[in-house]
Motif scaffolding. Structure first.
Motif, PDB file in Angstrom:
ATOM      1  N   ASP A  86       8.293  40.656  21.613  1.00 45.57           N
ATOM      2  CA  ASP A  86       9.573  40.150  22.106  1.00 45.57           C
ATOM      3  C   ASP A  86      10.669  40.951  21.398  1.00 45.57           C
ATOM      4  OD1 ASP A  86      10.875  36.739  22.573  1.00 45.57           O
ATOM      5  OD2 ASP A  86      11.389  38.662  23.470  1.00 45.57           O
ATOM      6  N   PRO A  99      12.984  42.578  33.430  1.00 39.19           N
ATOM      7  CA  PRO A  99      11.589  42.723  32.999  1.00 39.19           C
ATOM      8  C   PRO A  99      10.721  43.463  34.014  1.00 39.19           C
ATOM      9  CG  PRO A  99      12.352  40.461  32.744  1.00 39.19           C
ATOM     10  CD  PRO A  99      13.396  41.176  33.519  1.00 39.19           C
TER      11      PRO A  99
ATOM     12  N   PHE B  66       2.438  32.128  25.853  1.00 35.99           N
ATOM     13  CA  PHE B  66       2.144  32.652  27.192  1.00 35.99           C
ATOM     14  C   PHE B  66       1.277  31.666  27.977  1.00 35.99           C
ATOM     15  CE2 PHE B  66       3.911  36.939  27.096  1.00 35.99           C
ATOM     16  CZ  PHE B  66       4.045  37.185  25.746  1.00 35.99           C
ATOM     17  N   TYR B  69       3.644  31.425  31.310  1.00 35.16           N
ATOM     18  CA  TYR B  69       4.362  32.584  31.815  1.00 35.16           C
ATOM     19  C   TYR B  69       3.552  33.837  31.494  1.00 35.16           C
ATOM     20  CZ  TYR B  69       5.831  32.483  26.908  1.00 35.16           C
ATOM     21  OH  TYR B  69       5.839  32.434  25.540  1.00 35.16           O
ATOM     22  N   TYR B  71       3.458  38.363  30.984  1.00 33.99           N
ATOM     23  CA  TYR B  71       4.068  39.324  30.063  1.00 33.99           C
ATOM     24  C   TYR B  71       5.522  39.621  30.419  1.00 33.99           C
ATOM     25  CZ  TYR B  71      -0.564  40.409  28.185  1.00 33.99           C
ATOM     26  OH  TYR B  71      -1.789  40.338  27.580  1.00 33.99           O
ATOM     27  N   GLY B  73       7.505  37.480  31.633  1.00 38.77           N
ATOM     28  CA  GLY B  73       8.276  36.254  31.541  1.00 38.77           C
ATOM     29  C   GLY B  73       8.338  35.466  32.831  1.00 38.77           C
ATOM     30  N   ASN B  74       7.542  35.820  33.812  1.00 42.24           N
ATOM     31  CA  ASN B  74       7.530  35.068  35.080  1.00 42.24           C
ATOM     32  C   ASN B  74       6.731  33.778  34.876  1.00 42.24           C
ATOM     33  OD1 ASN B  74       8.913  37.127  36.523  1.00 42.24           O
ATOM     34  ND2 ASN B  74       6.998  38.285  36.592  1.00 42.24           N
ATOM     35  N   ARG B  96      11.349  26.547  20.546  1.00 40.67           N
ATOM     36  CA  ARG B  96      10.540  27.656  20.068  1.00 40.67           C
ATOM     37  C   ARG B  96      10.638  27.685  18.568  1.00 40.67           C
ATOM     38  NH1 ARG B  96       9.605  32.946  22.309  1.00 40.67           N
ATOM     39  NH2 ARG B  96       7.393  33.313  21.957  1.00 40.67           N
ATOM     40  N   ARG B 108      12.800  37.534  25.810  1.00 40.53           N
ATOM     41  CA  ARG B 108      11.879  36.759  26.646  1.00 40.53           C
ATOM     42  C   ARG B 108      12.333  35.311  26.770  1.00 40.53           C
ATOM     43  NH1 ARG B 108       7.116  38.066  24.443  1.00 40.53           N
ATOM     44  NH2 ARG B 108       6.961  39.852  25.819  1.00 40.53           N
ATOM     45  N   GLU B 109      12.885  34.779  25.733  1.00 41.61           N
ATOM     46  CA  GLU B 109      13.356  33.382  25.777  1.00 41.61           C
ATOM     47  C   GLU B 109      14.478  33.238  26.809  1.00 41.61           C
ATOM     48  OE1 GLU B 109      14.354  32.883  21.715  1.00 41.61           O
ATOM     49  OE2 GLU B 109      12.259  32.683  21.098  1.00 41.61           O
ATOM     50  N   VAL B 111      14.878  35.096  29.459  1.00 42.21           N
ATOM     51  CA  VAL B 111      14.278  35.244  30.789  1.00 42.21           C
ATOM     52  C   VAL B 111      13.602  33.939  31.208  1.00 42.21           C
ATOM     53  CG1 VAL B 111      12.446  36.446  32.053  1.00 42.21           C
ATOM     54  CG2 VAL B 111      13.980  37.742  30.584  1.00 42.21           C
ATOM     55  N   ILE B 112      12.848  33.361  30.268  1.00 44.91           N
ATOM     56  CA  ILE B 112      12.123  32.125  30.584  1.00 44.91           C
ATOM     57  C   ILE B 112      13.103  30.991  30.826  1.00 44.91           C
ATOM     58  CG2 ILE B 112      10.593  30.374  29.585  1.00 44.91           C
ATOM     59  CD1 ILE B 112       9.136  32.651  28.152  1.00 44.91           C
TER      60      ILE B 112
END
Lengths: 395, 414
Positions: A86, A99, B66, B69, B71, B73-74, B96, B108-109, B111-112
């Motif tokens: 990350d 992404p 994961f 979601y 890699y 982030g979907n 988190r 990533r956070e 995106v999620i």
């Protein structure tokens, strides 16, 4: 925040992540300023303190970009080293890459040593797009960018860093870093190697800082790789003109580029001219040549005899002294002739010598003509030198 | 917006996180309620403020990273539902836990979070970040937490309070408003509740205490009424006493005047007081004070005070006759010779010359302070005991109403 040597850094990394980091540390050159590899600092662990052995799995990576250094956090998990990392983008909290366009993230393969480096490069490309988008705060700077983008010589090798717009004053600053498309391939190798530093890639970068959005305060600066800088005669060898008031980059950058190109050509020509000069002297004086610089062709020593009087003639400093001060201005600058007696000494114990800087010379002569003229001059001057040696020197 | 998390939920999240050997994440369950605060300022303009309060009641940890979601982030909605099950509607945010990292949302956070906001349909989804920072030699560890509101501008941070985490000896212990969803608790209460709760679900003891409280309130209200009434009676009596005092003083002054006049007429060698003293209102007040026999610091006059004064007082003043009170003395209100009841008499403009003059001469009329002075009362009583004088003294009342300014003045001490 101290920078660790690559070996120390790798020793602290969790073993299963070392391969990825090794590629980054040793081969990680990204962006235009690839003179230095990427650095990592602030190694930390995401595990409990009970975890034995080296367990660092998160760190800061320093990325040179457009004259700035980006400090991104990369976060792995030692418990799951196969998972992709990350990122935290430091001060650029607004930067959020797409992404789906990060192919090395989507298809992350921890077993591929260059995976992390390639991912960083992909992110940097998106970061560049992000910075270019931020230029929209200033129509003037956006114009500069768009005009450069259209030129294939510069558009593909450009990094932009847009500062924060000051909400109080409305001031907005930006920096353009461009790689100048100058051919350094013909620069003599000896010039490039004569440096204590790792020369790296031969590159010339032009940095132009706009301190305000209306381009009234513009500060250009030229960065040369160590080899090029040395080849051209040092940091002050090349002075670029100031950014013209009301000017624009699309006019200014080619101007600087041409100036640098001319300088490089001059250096190359000087080298070839010196080689021609030495070759002509070799041809004319044959066995009279004692020694000569066969690499840089900067020195030549002859042993001449006139009426049983032997004299050494040093043709030296075809580049000015010291080398670092000036570029190689031969044949524009006249070489220095030093006559040295093989018999006579000065009171300090040195061989008696005389330096001659003014003698018949023209930079327009070719090497052959210079050798001929030099020969004529030697014949006329050596008798005088002999008289002087007898008068002032001692055997 | 404000946020709170119960202590046990917070400690539970910390427990799960601290025992994890890597980063850890999960979901926050709770509710969002609106609080309206009505504030009234001195300008009497009421303003109400609405405050959204997020209450975290519980959490749902994820077994691993994961878990819902990929890699990129979907989010996989099926995996999400499998984790949340029927608690999906209670989700108010997610959390988190990361060790030794910046207190900032990661790539990533973010995106999620965007996807969770959309999938769960919660516009104000919050994100709680725990950071565990340790020093290099592991001597000091700090657990830091920040609650983000990422869907707002500049990634707004909200303060997260933990009720009762602090010095409860100085502040009131707060009851958590977290609803108890335990089935076991509900069944036990249902079984044994009748002993403690009445039919409305209120504890019986509480109701009894409330009844005591109500009874006490009623008694207090009654006592207040009694006090009020007694105070009014007292005030009335006080007023009558003051009036009588004024009457006495007036009569005494009139008696003195008459005596002087008589003496002048008979050319008897009488030692008269100094004119300035006679015309000085403060002196006349002092005279009145002497006649009323209150203890004075400095008797300024040498006029003998004798028991015959009350008689003179009685004979000179006709009973209940306003004309007798209004002696033919051509003096305006507030003039030095104006017979003053002795205290606080105004000059018609609200000022009191007596008090001013008293201060000027440096002498205080203690008649002002001796409101309940027993000697004064004794004089009055002695006057009243004399048949004609007592009746006349009572009947002569209400001198205050006869003053030209119409005000009824009472001594400062009353």
């Amino acid at each position: 925040m101290s920078s660790l040597s690559p070996e120390v850094a790798l020793s602290r990394i969790y073993p299963e992540l070392r391969l990825l980091l090794c590629t980054v540390i040793r081969n990680g050159r990204v962006g235009l300023d690839s003179s230095n590899c990427l650095r990592i600092t602030d190694l930390k662990s995401g595990c409990t303190s009970l975890m034995p052995g080296p367990s660092c799995d998160r760190f800061k990576i320093h990325i040179p970009y457009a004259g700035e250094t980006l400090k991104w956090d990369i976060i792995f998990n030692a418990r799951d080293p196969a998972l992709p990392p990350d990122f935290i983008f430091g001060e650029d909290a607004d930067f959020l890459p797409e992404p789906s366009e990060l192919t090395h993230l989507v298809s992350w393969d921890a077993g591929k040593p260059e995976c992390l480096l390639l991912l960083v490069k992909e992110m940097l490309q998106q970061y560049h797009q992000y910075q270019c988008q931020r230029l929209r705060d200033s129509s003037r700077l956006l114009f500069e960018y768009d005009s450069l983008l259209e030129d294939p010589n510069y558009g593909r090798s450009m990094e932009i860093y847009a500062g924060r717009k000051n909400s109080w004053t409305g001031e907005f600053s930006a920096r353009f870093l461009l790689k100048l498309p100058v051919d350094f391939s013909n620069i003599p190798i000896y010039l490039l190697k004569d440096t204590s530093l790792d020369p790296g890639e031969d590159v010339a970068l032009l940095s132009v800082s706009f301190e305000d959005a209306e381009a009234t305060q513009v500060f250009p600066k030229l960065y040369l790789s160590p080899g090029i800088e040395h080849a051209l005669g040092g940091p002050s060898a090349l002075h670029i003109p100031a950014f013209p008031s009301g000017g624009c980059l699309i006019d200014y950058v080619p101007q600087v580029c041409q100036l640098l190109t001319n300088k490089v050509q001059y250096v190359i020509q000087g080298y070839h001219k010196r080689r021609e000069y030495i070759a002509a002297f070799l041809s004319h004086f044959g066995m009279g040549v004692v020694e000569y610089d066969a690499v840089g062709f900067t020195k030549l020593t002859l042993l001449l005899m006139w009426k049983d009087f032997c004299v050494l003639v040093h043709v030296v400093e075809l580049c000015s002294v010291p080398v670092v001060d000036l570029p190689l201005y031969f044949p524009r600058d006249q070489p220095t002739l030093t006559f040295q007696s093989v018999y006579h000494f000065t009171s300090s114990g040195q061989l008696y010598s005389q330096v001659q800087k003014s003698y018949p010379y023209s930079p327009r002569w070719d090497g052959n003509e210079m050798a001929k003229r030099a020969k004529v001059y030697f014949k006329g001057f050596i008798p005088q030198f002999q008289d002087g040696a007898f008068a002032n020197g001692k055997l | 917006m404000a946020a709170s998390i119960s202590g046990y939920t917070f400690s539970s999240v910390c427990y799960h996180s601290a025992n994890s050997n890597s980063d850890h994440e999960g979901f926050l369950l709770g509710e969002v309620r609106q609080e309206e605060t009505l504030s009234i300022s001195d300008s009497h303009i009421g303003s109400s403020e609405f405050l959204s309060v997020i209450e975290v009641h519980n959490h749902e940890p994820c077994a691993k990273l994961f878990s819902f979601y990929d890699y990129a982030g979907n989010i996989n909605e099926e995996d999400l539902n499998r984790i949340l099950k029927d608690r999906r509607k209670n989700v108010i945010g997610w959390y988190r836990f990361r060790r030794n990292t910046e207190q900032q949302m990661s790539f990533r956070e973010q995106v999620i979070h965007k996807q969770l906001t959309h999938i769960l349909g919660i516009p104000d989804l919050v994100f709680l970040l725990f950071s565990f920072i340790s020093t290099a030699n592991s001597s000091t560890h700090a657990l830091e937490y920040v609650l983000f509101r990422p869907n707002r501008k500049f990634n707004q941070r909200i303060s997260l309070s933990i009720p009762n985490l602090g010095n409860t000896s100085q502040q009131e212990y707060k009851v958590s408003s977290v609803p108890n969803t335990s089935n076991n608790y509900a069944s036990v209460i249902k079984e044994h509740g009748a002993e403690f709760f009445d039919k409305d679900g209120v504890m019986k003891d509480i109701r009894a205490i409330f009844q005591v409280y109500s009874a006490l309130q009623e008694r207090v209200q009654a006592v207040c009424g009694e006090v009020d009434q007694s105070e009014r009676v007292r005030e009335k009596i006080q007023e009558e006493v003051n009036k009588l005092k004024d009457e006495i003083a007036l009569r005494k002054r009139n008696a003195a005047e008459e005596e002087r006049t008589l003496q002048e007429e008979t050319n008897a060698p009488v030692t008269l007081p100094d004119d300035s003293a006679l015309h000085d209102p403060s002196q006349s007040t002092l005279t009145g004070a002497v006649l009323s026999s209150s203890p004075l610091s400095e008797p300024s006059l040498e006029r003998p005070v004798n028991s015959s004064s009350p008689q003179l007082y009685n004979t000179t003043l006709p009973p209940d006759s306003p004309n007798a009170i209004l002696l033919p003395r051509p003096q305006a209100v507030g003039s030095p010779g104006h017979p003053s009841p002795g205290l606080g008499l105004g000059n018609g403009d609200g000022s009191s010359s007596d008090s001013l003059n008293r201060q000027a001469t440096g002498q205080e009329d203690q008649e002002d302070d001796d409101d309940g002075d027993s000697s004064e009362y004794e004089n009055l009583v002695s006057e009243q005991l004399q048949p004609s004088s007592g009746t006349e003294a009572v009947s002569l009342g209400r001198p205050a109403t006869l003053w030209p300014d119409g005000d009824a003045h009472s001594p400062p001490g009353s």
